[in-house]
Design an enzyme around this catalytic site. Structure first.
Site, PDB file in Angstrom:
ATOM      1  N   VAL A 115       0.842  -1.193   0.000  1.00  0.00           N
ATOM      2  CA  VAL A 115       0.000   0.000   0.000  1.00  0.00           C
ATOM      3  C   VAL A 115       0.877   1.244   0.000  1.00  0.00           C
ATOM      4  O   VAL A 115       1.887   1.304   0.705  1.00  0.00           O
ATOM      5  CB  VAL A 115      -0.940   0.025   1.233  1.00  0.00           C
ATOM      6  CG1 VAL A 115      -1.717   1.333   1.296  1.00  0.00           C
ATOM      7  CG2 VAL A 115      -1.919  -1.141   1.198  1.00  0.00           C
ATOM      8  N   LYS A 116       0.462   2.202  -0.821  1.00  0.00           N
ATOM      9  CA  LYS A 116       1.174   3.490  -0.840  1.00  0.00           C
ATOM     10  C   LYS A 116       0.253   4.540  -0.242  1.00  0.00           C
ATOM     11  O   LYS A 116      -0.910   4.664  -0.644  1.00  0.00           O
ATOM     12  CB  LYS A 116       1.502   3.844  -2.287  1.00  0.00           C
ATOM     13  CG  LYS A 116       2.026   5.241  -2.492  1.00  0.00           C
ATOM     14  CD  LYS A 116       2.412   5.422  -3.938  1.00  0.00           C
ATOM     15  CE  LYS A 116       2.755   6.856  -4.249  1.00  0.00           C
ATOM     16  NZ  LYS A 116       3.233   7.024  -5.610  1.00  0.00           N
ATOM     17  N   THR A 117       0.779   5.291   0.718  1.00  0.00           N
ATOM     18  CA  THR A 117      -0.046   6.323   1.332  1.00  0.00           C
ATOM     19  C   THR A 117       0.822   7.534   1.662  1.00  0.00           C
ATOM     20  O   THR A 117       1.951   7.649   1.196  1.00  0.00           O
ATOM     21  CB  THR A 117      -0.771   5.762   2.584  1.00  0.00           C
ATOM     22  OG1 THR A 117      -1.806   6.660   2.963  1.00  0.00           O
ATOM     23  CG2 THR A 117       0.176   5.544   3.764  1.00  0.00           C
TER      24      THR A 117
END
Ligand code: R5P
Length: 259
Positions: free
Chosen positions: A172-174
């Site tokens: 996940v990229k956040t």
């Protein structure tokens, strides 16, 4: 996790350190010729040796990256909107899994827009992509895009990251935020952070350092590298933070020194 999927993921998150420096150059998919990426091939070439993977669209991959390159590719496969519209959430899947395999990618990436008008479509698109990815051994990176009205705080970003993981995203990229460890602790898959808009180099290195210290496995950084006055120095500075847990001052020294 199947061998192929695990193998591809290990090309991105380096087994030696358990961390990764991803170079994001996919901005043009909705921003057009972003500053610093007007001629993507010229931007990418000097940075390629220092990137653990390159995140981009099929168009830029085909036209601007040599096929002989052994840098792992994270292929953006969502799009369909432009900066000319207020609502950027109306995305669809733009590339087939077969094409991703033909392009020999190590992962595919899709944005999700939690709380936006097209939340449901972006989430079900993620789920469909994960189903296909599991079938063919391709990991899926979910990008938690933020609508203009959304606050980038730990409560909201935890919600986005956890939903992405629940739907099966492998990575996940956040965004980094206060109480970032809460986002990490409640997300059962690894997290990388975006750099966001260009800020002074020392601030961007501080951002990377904070994210790593609070549990991110790396960065998927774009503008704070390729819009820097010294992109090659900057990516090497980010690398020592990510892979060697270097101090901000040491990394900043590398940014200043490397030419
Ligand atoms: C967002 O649209 C793209 O996925 C970018 O790759 C992402 O925002 C990371 O780039 P930056 O570090 O410039 O925010």
């Amino acid at each position: 996790m199947d061998w192929g999927l695990k193998n591809r993921l290990s090309r991105i998150i380096k087994p030696e350190t358990g961390r990764t420096v991803m170079l994001a150059v996919d901005h043009g998919y909705f921003l057009g010729p972003t500053s610093g990426l007007e001629k993507p091939g010229e931007t990418i070439k000097p940075l390629l040796p220092y990137a653990d993977s390159l995140m981009l669209t099929r168009g830029v991959l085909r036209t601007s990256v040599p096929a002989e390159s052994d840098t792992p590719i994270v292929l953006r496969v969502s799009g369909g909107t432009s900066i000319l519209h207020d609502d950027l959430s109306n995305e669809d899947i733009t590339t087939s899994m077969l094409e991703a395999i033909k392009l020999n990618v190590s992962a595919v990436a899709i944005s999700i827009f939690v709380g936006s008008a097209h939340e449901k479509e972006t989430l079900t698109n993620l789920a469909k992509l994960v189903t296909q990815g599991e079938e063919y051994g391709i990991p899926v990176l979910a990008v938690t895009a933020v609508g203009r009205e959304m606050t980038r705080d730990a409560k909201y970003l935890s919600l986005c990251c956890r939903i992405a993981a629940e739907l099966g995203a492998h990575l996940v990229k956040t965004y980094y935020c206060d109480d970032f460890e809460k986002v990490v602790e409640t997300c059962p898959v690894p997290i990388v952070i975006a750099g966001g808009k260009k800020i002074p180099e020392k601030d961007a290195l501080t951002l990377a350092h904070n994210a790593i210290s609070h549990g991110a496995v790396g960065v998927d950084m774009g503008r704070n590298i390729f819009q820097s006055d010294n992109p090659v120095g900057m990516i090497q500075a980010v690398r020592v933070i990510v892979h060697k847990s270097a101090t901000i001052d040491k990394a900043y020294g590398i940014y200043k020194k490397v030419t």
